[in-house]
Design a protein around this motif. Structure first.
Motif, PDB file in Angstrom:
ATOM      1  N   HIS A  55       0.658  -1.352  -0.193  1.00 40.05           N
ATOM      2  CA  HIS A  55      -0.110  -0.073   0.156  1.00 40.05           C
ATOM      3  C   HIS A  55       0.932   1.431  -0.151  1.00 40.05           C
ATOM      4  O   HIS A  55       0.466   2.209  -0.637  1.00 40.05           O
ATOM      5  CB  HIS A  55      -0.871  -0.128   1.110  1.00 40.05           C
ATOM      6  CG  HIS A  55      -2.124  -0.810   1.189  1.00 40.05           C
ATOM      7  ND1 HIS A  55      -3.298  -0.376   1.336  1.00 40.05           N
ATOM      8  CD2 HIS A  55      -2.439  -2.039   0.506  1.00 40.05           C
ATOM      9  CE1 HIS A  55      -4.346  -1.490   0.988  1.00 40.05           C
ATOM     10  NE2 HIS A  55      -3.679  -2.415   0.609  1.00 40.05           N
ATOM     11  N   THR A  56       2.118   1.242   0.886  1.00 40.30           N
ATOM     12  CA  THR A  56       2.876   2.408   0.663  1.00 40.30           C
ATOM     13  C   THR A  56       3.331   2.687  -0.658  1.00 40.30           C
ATOM     14  O   THR A  56       3.579   3.897  -0.923  1.00 40.30           O
ATOM     15  CB  THR A  56       4.076   2.246   1.786  1.00 40.30           C
ATOM     16  OG1 THR A  56       3.489   1.623   2.973  1.00 40.30           O
ATOM     17  CG2 THR A  56       4.871   3.584   1.856  1.00 40.30           C
ATOM     18  N   PHE A  57       3.650   1.676  -1.297  1.00 43.80           N
ATOM     19  CA  PHE A  57       4.324   1.691  -2.580  1.00 43.80           C
ATOM     20  C   PHE A  57       3.204   2.216  -3.647  1.00 43.80           C
ATOM     21  O   PHE A  57       3.351   3.235  -4.347  1.00 43.80           O
ATOM     22  CB  PHE A  57       4.963   0.544  -3.267  1.00 43.80           C
ATOM     23  CG  PHE A  57       6.434   0.034  -2.975  1.00 43.80           C
ATOM     24  CD1 PHE A  57       7.291   0.736  -3.474  1.00 43.80           C
ATOM     25  CD2 PHE A  57       6.737  -0.801  -2.230  1.00 43.80           C
ATOM     26  CE1 PHE A  57       8.585   0.558  -3.248  1.00 43.80           C
ATOM     27  CE2 PHE A  57       8.008  -1.194  -1.791  1.00 43.80           C
ATOM     28  CZ  PHE A  57       8.892  -0.463  -2.187  1.00 43.80           C
ATOM     29  N   HIS A  58       2.090   1.797  -3.345  1.00 42.02           N
ATOM     30  CA  HIS A  58       1.083   2.280  -4.387  1.00 42.02           C
ATOM     31  C   HIS A  58       0.522   3.564  -4.086  1.00 42.02           C
ATOM     32  O   HIS A  58       0.328   4.463  -4.894  1.00 42.02           O
ATOM     33  CB  HIS A  58      -0.406   1.233  -4.180  1.00 42.02           C
ATOM     34  CG  HIS A  58      -1.440   1.646  -4.968  1.00 42.02           C
ATOM     35  ND1 HIS A  58      -1.486   1.120  -6.340  1.00 42.02           N
ATOM     36  CD2 HIS A  58      -2.373   2.357  -4.755  1.00 42.02           C
ATOM     37  CE1 HIS A  58      -2.469   1.535  -6.873  1.00 42.02           C
ATOM     38  NE2 HIS A  58      -3.082   2.425  -5.973  1.00 42.02           N
ATOM     39  N   ARG A  59       0.354   4.130  -2.764  1.00 40.97           N
ATOM     40  CA  ARG A  59      -0.067   5.257  -2.413  1.00 40.97           C
ATOM     41  C   ARG A  59       0.957   6.284  -2.861  1.00 40.97           C
ATOM     42  O   ARG A  59       0.386   7.667  -3.302  1.00 40.97           O
ATOM     43  CB  ARG A  59       0.201   5.340  -0.894  1.00 40.97           C
ATOM     44  CG  ARG A  59      -0.719   6.487  -0.064  1.00 40.97           C
ATOM     45  CD  ARG A  59      -1.181   6.489   1.280  1.00 40.97           C
ATOM     46  NE  ARG A  59       0.106   6.314   1.954  1.00 40.97           N
ATOM     47  CZ  ARG A  59       0.541   5.288   2.778  1.00 40.97           C
ATOM     48  NH1 ARG A  59      -0.349   4.104   2.531  1.00 40.97           N
ATOM     49  NH2 ARG A  59       1.812   5.213   3.563  1.00 40.97           N
ATOM     50  N   ARG A  60       2.181   5.949  -3.053  1.00 38.04           N
ATOM     51  CA  ARG A  60       3.329   6.959  -3.466  1.00 38.04           C
ATOM     52  C   ARG A  60       3.601   6.732  -4.902  1.00 38.04           C
ATOM     53  O   ARG A  60       4.836   7.037  -5.450  1.00 38.04           O
ATOM     54  CB  ARG A  60       4.383   7.196  -2.556  1.00 38.04           C
ATOM     55  CG  ARG A  60       4.268   7.194  -1.050  1.00 38.04           C
ATOM     56  CD  ARG A  60       3.400   8.574  -0.958  1.00 38.04           C
ATOM     57  NE  ARG A  60       4.298   9.683  -1.283  1.00 38.04           N
ATOM     58  CZ  ARG A  60       4.133  10.809  -1.171  1.00 38.04           C
ATOM     59  NH1 ARG A  60       2.987  11.381  -0.252  1.00 38.04           N
ATOM     60  NH2 ARG A  60       4.996  11.956  -1.415  1.00 38.04           N
ATOM     61  N   SER A  61       2.309   6.150  -5.738  1.00 40.97           N
ATOM     62  CA  SER A  61       2.785   5.781  -7.163  1.00 40.97           C
ATOM     63  C   SER A  61       3.490   6.857  -7.790  1.00 40.97           C
ATOM     64  O   SER A  61       4.353   6.543  -8.673  1.00 40.97           O
ATOM     65  CB  SER A  61       1.653   5.205  -7.864  1.00 40.97           C
ATOM     66  OG  SER A  61       1.170   4.026  -7.163  1.00 40.97           O
TER      67      SER A  61
END
Length: 1203
Positions: A490-496
């Motif tokens: 989710h962290t990677f996705h949130r800061r896509s």
């Protein structure tokens, strides 16, 4: 522009001198341009933020209409990419690159399509609910899939053979055949790694099929079905000539796929071709190169296995074991030392998850596939590996809690670093350093994901494989690790947005570093003037690597670079201190270029589908620890990971059926283990909070602890399939529904539920819906139809209140005054002051019925119900009057009444025309002596109850009439002027509207006229009920009823005693028989006196005057005694006299209330006129109507209403 420059250059020769000013000027301009771009982008971001809060760098995982794909797509072919002047090297690299690409495609197809199709076979239906024959239907749908799998496996076999042949052709030990290129020091490690990956695919397919008992059972049942079809193909509508080829296909599929020999069949192929191909099994150079590469891969893998920096070493270890078996099958030699080393790895990593819930044991595999080497091993060491496996599981179970704590700290700190680094704007002067930091933080997050994934999958699958039960602590710990794994994704996705921007810069930076390193080696090769073909190959390979790196970091380009460097690193082109950093940079480049896909693969929790039994335990834990409620988002994201894989299921009519089944199962578990428990707990908490005045269990939070469930309501809605699970909305709806339903059942609790509703808003922030239910009373009440059908029950269970809420002024009016006020006040208003109250109830409340209830009921059923109700009442009165007549005819009663009448006539002159009070008391006592019922009632008590029931029935009729008037007046209240109502039919005809409109207007006119007439007149139901019974009552055959007026005094005395007794019970704890009103008695007496035309006879008794005089006289006597005794100061005697005085006042007051009620009731029956006077008035009205022109055949409205 070029021409102009050339023309001017001779005159400006001095410009060719470079003093550095041009460069300084360019740098200043570039800096200014960069500054402008930064300011402009920040300005744009501010505008976006001002326009919409949702626009920004942060992406929501659940609300994601679009997604970024960061993997670059290669548009050039391999032939276009691999271009050097060394044609032979071009061919070698092209062939190997093409084979590696083919292996990657096959691997992707297996992972996406075939693994999932096999894994989910048989899912989607419970074992108990599978109908007979459904198993065969599922397998019938699945045969085409198995045929596709067969073709896929055949293709895998061909690719493996081709790879082996291509490698054998390059590494040949034949002296007669010329070498393609010089291979001394050249090791195509990448080729062997890709070959191992393809062998892993076959090995995984074997393991899936081997462990799939449902698939095998269904296959057996399907074969039996084919036998049945074979015996009678006509019955099944199948041509016999088509059946045999199908049976052959089935036999081929079974032998190839279902016997678990896919891998074995691949490695046991005949690699030595008989048609002049390259020698394989007897190729010593190839065997030596093969063994060297196996050892190299092992040394690379073994170092990091089980360590924190482990990435894909487990997959590479499986591939290595596959390569080891392939080497053994081709060359028939075993490196015992390597074999032992491979087995020793099992002590560090006892099991490896291949896919989902499929676990693989390397020791079993190596012992089974290389039996020759297994014989050389002692049994103790083999048993120790199995014992080590159980010990590993126990150790892992004990350390899970510590792992959770340590990883929680690691992941949390990593997330904070990630947010802080990505939030900073990169500075141009420290851009390279910033990119290195970002690259390191991305790699660190990926490493944490790998570590978590390995722990979760290995532990869960080991428990399942070894059939060991998991403790609740272990389940909770593993679920926490799943949440941390998803938190990383989710962290990677949130800061896509920021990651995408950084990845492109980092790849360029890494490519730059690699190019610099290659340039150093290239320079070293060029500087050496000795020419040789091998040196030319090295130089060509380095040039190819450089050219390929000068472009996007696609998978094909990185593959070519790896293959080129396999050739370019020979002859000590690079020093060790140069080569290791280069390889590290290339590894980072591989990871960063596919960062998004690799993170998604590592964070994939598809295996949870086979471990979904832990979900209820997890939800119970979340419920108990409400503070961490937000972690539900991560778990549902993990459960959602199974969905893409399920779409490859082929055994059902549609994969949607499997998805629906999974969706329902998860939602049912969520509802049972969280939502319903939460609803009930919130409701319980609200109830206990509202009822704190009661003696409840201990609720002190310092003693019994406190669970703050409000955290659940601050959660954002959870996305799952095509729904958003809003816990706050779910609980709010439950409370709204519960409070509404319970309020309708028990209206007296409306205030409690209103308070609970307000408390829910204050304590939990729930936005409750206002129920808009009437407080304290329900306007519908008991239905008229229900009362009508059970009129006999109603009159006995309900008490009539003649003048509810009537002021004392009205209670003290005389009969003549009442008649005056009746003439002055509107009948509907005056008659609306009445109510029925339930005699007794098992509930906390007593039901009441008033005019509004009746009016609403009439509005529901229509005004026609009124006449039907009166008709039912008439039938009821007939039965009651029969009992009444029997009582009056009884000899004991009749003789006593005749005696009392004779006695009154004799003494009335002496008693001032007043009926003696003592005579009524004597009559009461005499009747009591005749006998009592089991519950202590005399015959006179029963007679009083009979008259009360008759009076209640008349009161009900009165309420029906008042309700009808109320209903009509409400219905017609929107008509502006009742005296002047327009004719809608005429208006419609004037406008020449349609026939339907005219019909509607006619109907409206009829309704308005009917309502106007009803609201103005009403129907005199009392008059009807008097007229229908009066002739019979007054006839000669019922002469015994003429004595009724003389029984009224003892009856009133009996009633007053009963009334005082009921009112006194109101103040007692046991309120059985308590009542505050019973005006049905007064109404019944007034009605019967009217029927017998005995108002004058009763008035001649002056009974109430006699009662008043008697009590006043006794009060005066008591007052005298009090004044005498006050001088003696005898307190006990004074107390007794005070009580006597009070008792006399209560009796006098009750008699006066009865007198007022009786006087009010007599108004309804026109007590001011006798029967003879009423007949005379009736005749005069008829005469006046005839003289005014009314025909005798047209009855008046009142008569028609009566009919």
């Amino acid at each position: 522009m070029a021409t102009t420059t050339e023309a001017l250059s001779p005159e400006w020769e001095f410009d060719r001198f470079d003093d550095g000013s041009q460069k300084i000027h360019a740098e200043v301009q570039l800096k200014n341009y960069g500054k402008f771009l930064e300011e402009y982008s920040s300005q744009l971001r501010r505008i976006e933020d001002a326009l919409d809060d949702s626009i920004g760098d942060v992406w929501d995982f659940s609300l994601d209409p679009i997604a970024l794909k960061l993997v670059p797509y290669e548009q050039s072919t391999l032939l276009e990419l691999i271009r050097t002047e060394n044609k032979v090297l071009n061919k070698v690299i092209t062939v190997y690159a093409a084979l590696c690409c083919e292996i990657k495609k096959l691997k992707y197809e297996a992972e996406s399509k075939f693994y999932n199709g096999l894994l989910f076979y048989g899912e989607g239906a419970a074992d108990s609910s599978v109908p007979e024959g459904d198993s065969q239907i599922q397998m019938g749908r699945f045969v085409s899939f198995l045929q596709e799998l067969s073709c896929f496996v055949t293709r895998c076999y061909e690719v493996v053979t081709n790879v082996v042949h291509q490698l054998a052709a390059l590494y040949t030990s034949s002296r007669t055949e010329p070498k393609i290129i010089e291979t001394t020091g050249v090791h195509f490690l990448t080729m062997y790694e890709h070959l191992g990956e393809l062998l892993t695919v076959l090995l995984t397919l074997d393991e899936i099929i081997e462990n799939h008992s449902v698939l095998k059972d269904h296959w057996t049942m399907y074969k039996r079905l084919l036998k049945s079809v074979h015996h009678n193909p006509v019955k099944f509508g199948i041509q016999e000539d088509k059946l045999k080829p199908f049976e052959k296909l089935m036999m081929k599929l079974e032998s190839q796929l279902l016997d678990g020999t896919l891998f074995q069949g691949c490695v046991e192929q005949q690699f030595d071709s008989s048609n002049g191909g390259p020698s394989v099994s007897k190729n010593g150079a190839f065997a030596e190169e093969f063994a060297h590469n196996i050892r190299t891969i092992f040394s690379n893998v073994e170092v990091k296995l089980g360590e924190a920096s482990e990435i894909d070493q487990r997959e590479r270890y499986v591939a290595l074991c596959g390569l080891f078996v392939l080497y053994f099958q081709i060359f028939r030699t075993v490196d015992k030392k390597l074999y032992r080393s491979l087995l020793d790895v099992c002590k560090k990593v006892p099991a490896i998850t291949l896919i989902a819930n499929v676990i693989w044991y390397a020791d079993n595999f190596l012992i089974q596939k290389v039996p020759a080497a297994a014989k050389l091993m002692d049994r103790k060491s083999l048993h120790s590996i199995k014992a080590q496996r159980e010990g590993y599981l126990q150790t892992r179970a004990q350390s899970l809690t510590k792992d959770v704590q340590s990883y929680y700290v690691f992941v949390s700190s990593w997330m904070m670093k990630m947010e802080s680094i990505l939030a900073k704007e990169p500075k141009m002067d420290k851009f390279a350093e910033d990119l290195t930091n970002r690259c390191n933080i991305f790699v660190q997050g990926f490493l944490y994901a790998c570590g978590l994934s390995n722990i979760i999958k290995t532990t869960m699958n080991l428990y399942m494989s070894m059939q060991k039960p998991m403790t609740k602590t272990s389940v909770k710990a593993l679920c926490r690790l799943v949440e941390l794994l998803k938190a990383i994704e989710h962290t990677f996705h949130r800061r896509s947005m920021a990651v995408a921007d950084s990845v492109s810069h980092i790849t360029q930076h890494l490519q730059h570093q690699a190019l610099n390193a290659i340039a150093v080696g290239k320079k070293r090769v060029i500087s050496d003037k000795k020419y040789s073909e091998q040196r030319l190959d090295v130089l060509s390979a380095l040039v190819l690597a450089e050219n390929t790196l000068n472009g996007p970091s696609t998978r094909q380009r990185r593959l070519i670079v790896a293959l080129a460097l396999s050739v370019g690193t020979q002859m000590k082109t690079f020093k060790d201190e140069e080569l290791l950093p280069l390889l590290l940079v290339l590894k980072k480049l591989d990871l960063i270029s596919e960062l998004r896909e690799r993170v998604r693969t590592q964070c994939d929790c598809c295996f949870l589908y086979w471990h979904r039994a832990v979900f209820p335990i997890y939800l119970d834990d979340v419920y108990e620890n409400a503070v961490d409620a937000s972690r539900l988002h991560y778990m549902f994201s993990a459960l959602w990971s199974c969905v893409p894989a399920m779409k490859y299921a082929r055994h059902l009519e549609s994969c949607e059926l499997l998805l629906q089944c999974y969706n329902k199962e998860i939602m049912d578990i969520l509802t049972e283990h969280l939502l319903d428990k939460l609803c009930k707990e919130i409701e319980k908490d609200l109830r206990l909070s509202v009822h704190t005045h009661l003696q409840l269990d201990e609720r002190n939070p310092f003693k019994v602890g406190m669970k703050d469930l409000a955290h659940f309501f601050s959660l954002r809605p959870i996305r799952f399939f095509d729904r958003f699970i809003d816990i706050k909305a779910y609980v709010t709806h439950y409370l709204d529904k519960t409070f509404y339903n319970l309020t309708t059942v028990a209206l007296h609790d409306w205030a409690t539920y209103s308070e609970m509703r307000n408390l829910a808003t204050q304590r939990y922030g729930l936005t409750m819906t206002e129920p808009h239910l009437p407080s304290q009373t329900l306007e519908q009440g008991l239905d008229v139809l229900e009362i009508m059908r059970n009129i006999h029950v109603f009159v006995s269970r309900y008490l009539y209140n003649l003048n509810n809420q009537v002021s004392p002024f009205f209670r003290k009016l005389t009969v003549l005054q009442m008649s005056f006020w009746k003439a002055q006040f509107d009948a509907a208003l005056f008659l609306s002051l009445q109510i029925f109250v339930e005699r007794t109830s098992n509930n906390k409340h007593l039901n009441t019925i008033n005019i509004r209830h009746i009016a609403n009921s009439i509005r529901t059923h229509g005004t026609g119900i009124m006449s039907t109700t009166v008709n039912f009442t008439y039938q009821f009165l007939r039965k009651k009057f029969y009992i009444f007549s029997q009582f009056m005819y009884d000899e004991h009663i009749k003789s006593r009444l005749i005696k009392d009448i004779r006695y009154f006539r004799e003494v009335k002159d002496q008693n001032d025309q007043k009926y003696p009070f003592e005579r009524a008391e004597k009559f009461n006592r005499g009747i009591r002596k005749l006998g009592l019922t089991p519950d202590g009632q005399s015959y006179l008590d029963q007679f009083r109850q009979l008259i009360s029931q008759i009076g209640n029935a008349m009161g009900y009729v009165r309420m029906i009439r008042s309700g009808g008037l109320h209903c009509c007046s409400n219905a017609i209240r929107f008509v502006p002027d009742l005296e002047d109502i327009v004719n809608f039919e005429e208006l419609v005809k004037e406008e020449n509207l349609s026939e339907e409109t005219q019909k509607a207007a006619r109907q409206l006119d009829f309704v308005l006229s009917d309502l106007t007439r009803n609201s103005a007149e009403g129907t005199e139901y009392f008059k009807m009920l008097v007229d229908v019974f009066a002739p019979e009552f007054r006839s000669a055959k019922n002469i015994h009823l003429r004595n009724f007026y003389s029984i009224v005094p003892p009856l009133t005395l009996n009633f007053v005693e009963h009334s005082i007794s009921c009112k006194e019970k109101l103040n007692k704890k046991n309120k059985l028989g308590a009542a505050f009103t019973d005006d049905g008695f007064a109404m019944g007496v007034a009605y019967i006196l009217k029927l017998l035309d005995q108002y004058q006879e009763f008035d001649s008794l002056h009974w109430f005057q006699s009662v008043r005089e008697k009590y006043l006289k006794e009060k005066r006597v008591v007052s005298k005694q009090q004044s005498v005794q006050s001088s003696n100061q005898d307190e006990k005697l004074l107390q007794t006299m005070n009580l006597t005085q009070k008792r006399l006042e209560i009796y006098l007051q009750e008699f006066e209330f009865l007198y007022f009620s009786l006087s009010s009731a007599r108004i309804f029956f026109r007590a001011d006129k006798t029967a003879a006077e009423e007949n005379l008035e009736k005749k005069e009205k008829e005469t006046s109507k005839l003289s005014s022109g009314s025909l005798p055949g047209n009855p008046p409205a009142s008569d028609s209403g009566m009919k």
